[in-house]
Design a protein around this motif. Structure first.
Motif, PDB file in Angstrom:
ATOM      1  N   THR A  53      46.874  46.907  39.022  1.00  0.00           N
ATOM      2  CA  THR A  53      45.858  47.936  39.217  1.00  0.00           C
ATOM      3  C   THR A  53      44.605  47.704  38.385  1.00  0.00           C
ATOM      4  OG1 THR A  53      46.954  49.331  37.577  1.00  0.00           O
ATOM      5  CG2 THR A  53      47.524  49.699  39.895  1.00  0.00           C
ATOM      6  N   PHE A  54      44.595  46.677  37.527  1.00  0.00           N
ATOM      7  CA  PHE A  54      43.356  46.370  36.800  1.00  0.00           C
ATOM      8  C   PHE A  54      42.396  45.538  37.643  1.00  0.00           C
ATOM      9  CE2 PHE A  54      46.439  43.139  35.127  1.00  0.00           C
ATOM     10  CZ  PHE A  54      45.827  41.983  35.604  1.00  0.00           C
ATOM     11  N   ASP A  55      42.807  45.171  38.865  1.00  0.00           N
ATOM     12  CA  ASP A  55      41.971  44.364  39.767  1.00  0.00           C
ATOM     13  C   ASP A  55      41.374  45.299  40.833  1.00  0.00           C
ATOM     14  OD1 ASP A  55      40.774  42.238  41.004  1.00  0.00           O
ATOM     15  OD2 ASP A  55      42.623  41.259  41.632  1.00  0.00           O
ATOM     16  N   PRO A  56      40.084  45.651  40.750  1.00  0.00           N
ATOM     17  CA  PRO A  56      39.515  46.681  41.630  1.00  0.00           C
ATOM     18  C   PRO A  56      39.415  46.239  43.087  1.00  0.00           C
ATOM     19  CG  PRO A  56      37.788  45.655  40.329  1.00  0.00           C
ATOM     20  CD  PRO A  56      39.090  45.132  39.801  1.00  0.00           C
ATOM     21  N   LEU A  57      39.240  47.222  43.964  1.00  0.00           N
ATOM     22  CA  LEU A  57      39.167  47.001  45.405  1.00  0.00           C
ATOM     23  C   LEU A  57      37.726  47.131  45.899  1.00  0.00           C
ATOM     24  CD1 LEU A  57      42.222  49.204  46.493  1.00  0.00           C
ATOM     25  CD2 LEU A  57      42.212  46.802  45.771  1.00  0.00           C
ATOM     26  N   ILE A  58      37.441  46.499  47.036  1.00  0.00           N
ATOM     27  CA  ILE A  58      36.138  46.620  47.684  1.00  0.00           C
ATOM     28  C   ILE A  58      36.239  47.660  48.793  1.00  0.00           C
ATOM     29  CG2 ILE A  58      34.408  45.424  49.097  1.00  0.00           C
ATOM     30  CD1 ILE A  58      35.155  42.845  47.601  1.00  0.00           C
ATOM     31  N   VAL A  59      35.256  48.550  48.852  1.00  0.00           N
ATOM     32  CA  VAL A  59      35.197  49.577  49.883  1.00  0.00           C
ATOM     33  C   VAL A  59      34.303  49.078  51.024  1.00  0.00           C
ATOM     34  CG1 VAL A  59      34.534  51.942  50.424  1.00  0.00           C
ATOM     35  CG2 VAL A  59      35.571  51.406  48.206  1.00  0.00           C
ATOM     36  N   THR A 105      38.787  51.681  41.718  1.00  0.00           N
ATOM     37  CA  THR A 105      37.843  50.940  40.876  1.00  0.00           C
ATOM     38  C   THR A 105      38.442  50.494  39.544  1.00  0.00           C
ATOM     39  OG1 THR A 105      36.978  52.931  39.806  1.00  0.00           O
ATOM     40  CG2 THR A 105      35.961  52.288  41.892  1.00  0.00           C
ATOM     41  N   SER A 106      39.746  50.597  39.424  1.00  0.00           N
ATOM     42  CA  SER A 106      40.445  50.239  38.178  1.00  0.00           C
ATOM     43  C   SER A 106      39.900  51.018  36.985  1.00  0.00           C
ATOM     44  CB  SER A 106      40.346  48.730  37.924  1.00  0.00           C
ATOM     45  OG  SER A 106      40.959  48.011  38.968  1.00  0.00           O
ATOM     46  N   GLY A 107      39.469  52.257  37.254  1.00  0.00           N
ATOM     47  CA  GLY A 107      38.976  53.113  36.192  1.00  0.00           C
ATOM     48  C   GLY A 107      37.540  52.857  35.795  1.00  0.00           C
ATOM     49  N   VAL A 111      31.579  50.983  41.753  1.00  0.00           N
ATOM     50  CA  VAL A 111      32.349  50.714  42.956  1.00  0.00           C
ATOM     51  C   VAL A 111      31.743  49.533  43.695  1.00  0.00           C
ATOM     52  CG1 VAL A 111      31.030  52.386  44.344  1.00  0.00           C
ATOM     53  CG2 VAL A 111      33.339  51.733  45.055  1.00  0.00           C
ATOM     54  N   ALA A 112      32.599  48.689  44.263  1.00  0.00           N
ATOM     55  CA  ALA A 112      32.161  47.540  45.061  1.00  0.00           C
ATOM     56  C   ALA A 112      32.147  47.944  46.532  1.00  0.00           C
ATOM     57  CB  ALA A 112      33.105  46.356  44.836  1.00  0.00           C
ATOM     58  N   VAL A 113      31.026  47.681  47.218  1.00  0.00           N
ATOM     59  CA  VAL A 113      30.841  48.133  48.606  1.00  0.00           C
ATOM     60  C   VAL A 113      30.384  46.967  49.471  1.00  0.00           C
ATOM     61  CG1 VAL A 113      29.795  49.866  50.095  1.00  0.00           C
ATOM     62  CG2 VAL A 113      30.059  50.344  47.663  1.00  0.00           C
ATOM     63  N   ARG A 114      30.932  46.916  50.701  1.00  0.00           N
ATOM     64  CA  ARG A 114      30.546  45.866  51.651  1.00  0.00           C
ATOM     65  C   ARG A 114      30.476  46.423  53.067  1.00  0.00           C
ATOM     66  NH1 ARG A 114      31.870  41.096  54.673  1.00  0.00           N
ATOM     67  NH2 ARG A 114      34.136  41.179  54.789  1.00  0.00           N
ATOM     68  N   PHE A 115      29.571  45.885  53.864  1.00  0.00           N
ATOM     69  CA  PHE A 115      29.410  46.215  55.280  1.00  0.00           C
ATOM     70  C   PHE A 115      29.718  44.936  56.060  1.00  0.00           C
ATOM     71  CE2 PHE A 115      26.004  47.953  58.511  1.00  0.00           C
ATOM     72  CZ  PHE A 115      26.898  47.790  59.556  1.00  0.00           C
ATOM     73  N   PRO A 116      30.965  44.770  56.530  1.00  0.00           N
ATOM     74  CA  PRO A 116      31.351  43.519  57.205  1.00  0.00           C
ATOM     75  C   PRO A 116      30.671  43.363  58.557  1.00  0.00           C
ATOM     76  CG  PRO A 116      33.109  45.122  57.384  1.00  0.00           C
ATOM     77  CD  PRO A 116      32.075  45.736  56.482  1.00  0.00           C
ATOM     78  N   ALA A 219      34.946  42.842  38.804  1.00  0.00           N
ATOM     79  CA  ALA A 219      34.926  42.609  40.255  1.00  0.00           C
ATOM     80  C   ALA A 219      36.228  41.932  40.655  1.00  0.00           C
ATOM     81  CB  ALA A 219      33.742  41.724  40.635  1.00  0.00           C
ATOM     82  N   PRO A 220      36.604  42.014  41.938  1.00  0.00           N
ATOM     83  CA  PRO A 220      37.799  41.305  42.397  1.00  0.00           C
ATOM     84  C   PRO A 220      37.629  39.782  42.292  1.00  0.00           C
ATOM     85  CG  PRO A 220      37.088  42.967  43.994  1.00  0.00           C
ATOM     86  CD  PRO A 220      35.984  42.822  42.992  1.00  0.00           C
ATOM     87  N   GLY A 221      38.771  39.086  42.293  1.00  0.00           N
ATOM     88  CA  GLY A 221      38.741  37.625  42.334  1.00  0.00           C
ATOM     89  C   GLY A 221      38.383  36.958  41.035  1.00  0.00           C
ATOM     90  N   GLN A 222      38.612  37.628  39.904  1.00  0.00           N
ATOM     91  CA  GLN A 222      38.220  37.081  38.607  1.00  0.00           C
ATOM     92  C   GLN A 222      39.362  36.414  37.854  1.00  0.00           C
ATOM     93  OE1 GLN A 222      34.596  37.785  37.811  1.00  0.00           O
ATOM     94  NE2 GLN A 222      35.060  37.945  39.980  1.00  0.00           N
ATOM     95  N   CYS A 223      40.582  36.463  38.385  1.00  0.00           N
ATOM     96  CA  CYS A 223      41.720  35.867  37.670  1.00  0.00           C
ATOM     97  C   CYS A 223      41.540  34.361  37.526  1.00  0.00           C
ATOM     98  CB  CYS A 223      43.021  36.152  38.412  1.00  0.00           C
ATOM     99  SG  CYS A 223      43.534  37.870  38.379  1.00  0.00           S
ATOM    100  N   ASP A 224      41.907  33.843  36.358  1.00  0.00           N
ATOM    101  CA  ASP A 224      41.791  32.405  36.136  1.00  0.00           C
ATOM    102  C   ASP A 224      42.688  31.620  37.086  1.00  0.00           C
ATOM    103  OD1 ASP A 224      40.035  32.970  34.097  1.00  0.00           O
ATOM    104  OD2 ASP A 224      41.551  32.867  32.526  1.00  0.00           O
TER     105      ASP A 224
END
Length: 321
Positions: A53-59, A105-107, A111-116, A219-224
């Motif tokens: 849950t420390f990895d936030p989501l994109i809306v 948003t992992s607290g 917030v991360a937002v995208r329009f696909p 932001a998402p995708g930051q894990c080493d």
């Protein structure tokens, strides 16, 4: 495995309104979607993916006007970026409204937002009437899915539905730019390059991210370690005198020579967009028990090549077995 048959747009919208989670196609990768306003749906996303849950989501939204439903204090620069690159593979980080649960948003206060741009994703968002939180539809740290079949192989028994929208055209996750700080900062490279951001905003910072396990990520995708196949993948210079395992395969790029013949080629002509679209599909294809090692050719670190290198750096084992 219960898929196929695949889920229709209308059925997906119904399931989402009922609080379920559904895999949907986007132009980047397939996303695992749930109601961004509903903590129980968000919890189902994290559980299905085994995502911390420390990895936030994109809306995800389907109209620029929806930004004001999700974010506050939206700067004029966000609308300039939206006009230039939405709908498309760009995520903007902005201060969040209280209606977005902290779980999303992992607290973090942003917030991360995208329009696909994928028409099926847009149709599902519009028919559901909801903004959809949707990280990649795969198990945490595994290779992201670019076809419905990739999703089914990992998550079929964990989610309520999968909508098949064909292969993803872009093939890697969206570029992420933060407008929540003093200066615009690119937090994840993608098809929208730093040069493209700078064309709209002037200068931008480019952050070379590393994770701090257990702490909220910007932001998402930051894990080493991320985007990793089960077969060891190596991206880098092969040490002198290293003997490759017998069942080594190679993902080539362009006309480069390599230690073994190419098994597949991201783009024989060196076309970076073609290479990006093929990357995850080839990683899935070669992730088989009969292979011992996957080698990947060097990729020029320019334009969208930065996104390819970012994903491969995180997918690669740090030392050869």
């Amino acid at each position: 495995m219960k898929f196929p048959p695949w889920t229709s747009v209308s059925e997906a919208a119904r399931l989402l309104k009922a609080g379920e989670v559904v895999a949907i196609p986007t132009e980047t990768v397939y996303g695992l979607a749930g109601n961004a306003f509903e903590p129980k749906a968000l919890a189902k996303i994290f559980a299905a993916k085994e995502r911390p849950t420390f990895d936030p989501l994109i809306v995800h939204i389907a109209d620029i006007a929806q930004l004001t439903d999700i974010a506050r204090d939206i700067p004029e620069s966000a609308y300039r970026l939206a006009e230039a690159y939405w709908p498309g593979p760009m995520t903007i980080i902005l201060p969040k409204k209280d209606c977005i649960p902290d779980l999303c948003t992992s607290g973090l206060p942003s917030v991360a937002v995208r329009f696909p741009s994928h028409p099926v994703a847009q149709a599902i968002i519009k028919e559901s009437g909801l903004p959809l939180a949707a990280p990649s539809a795969n198990l945490f740290k595994h290779v992201s899915p670019t076809t419905a079949e990739h999703v089914a192989a990992q998550l079929a028994d964990r989610i309520a539905g999968i909508v098949d929208g064909g292969p993803c055209a872009v093939g890697v996750e969206s570029s992420i730019i933060s407008l929540a700080g003093e200066k615009p900062a690119v937090l994840r490279p993608g098809a929208i390059t730093p040069e493209m951001f700078a064309k709209i905003l002037g200068s931008v910072d480019v952050k070379d991210s590393t994770s701090k396990p257990g702490q909220p990520m910007a932001a998402p995708g930051q894990c080493d370690t991320h985007y990793r196949p089960q077969v060891p993948l190596y991206f880098g210079e092969i040490p002198a005198n290293y003997k490759l395992p017998a069942n080594t395969v190679r993902i080539a790029f362009g006309k480069q020579s390599g230690p073994i013949p190419a098994t597949v080629n991201l783009s024989e002509s060196g076309d970076m967009a073609e290479a990006t679209a093929n990357l995850y599909a080839f990683m899935h294809d070669l992730d088989k028990p009969e292979y011992d090692l996957i080698l990947v050719d060097p990729i020029p670190n320019t334009g969208v090549g930065m996104a390819i290198n970012d994903r491969l750096k995180r997918a690669s084992v740090k030392a050869l077995p």
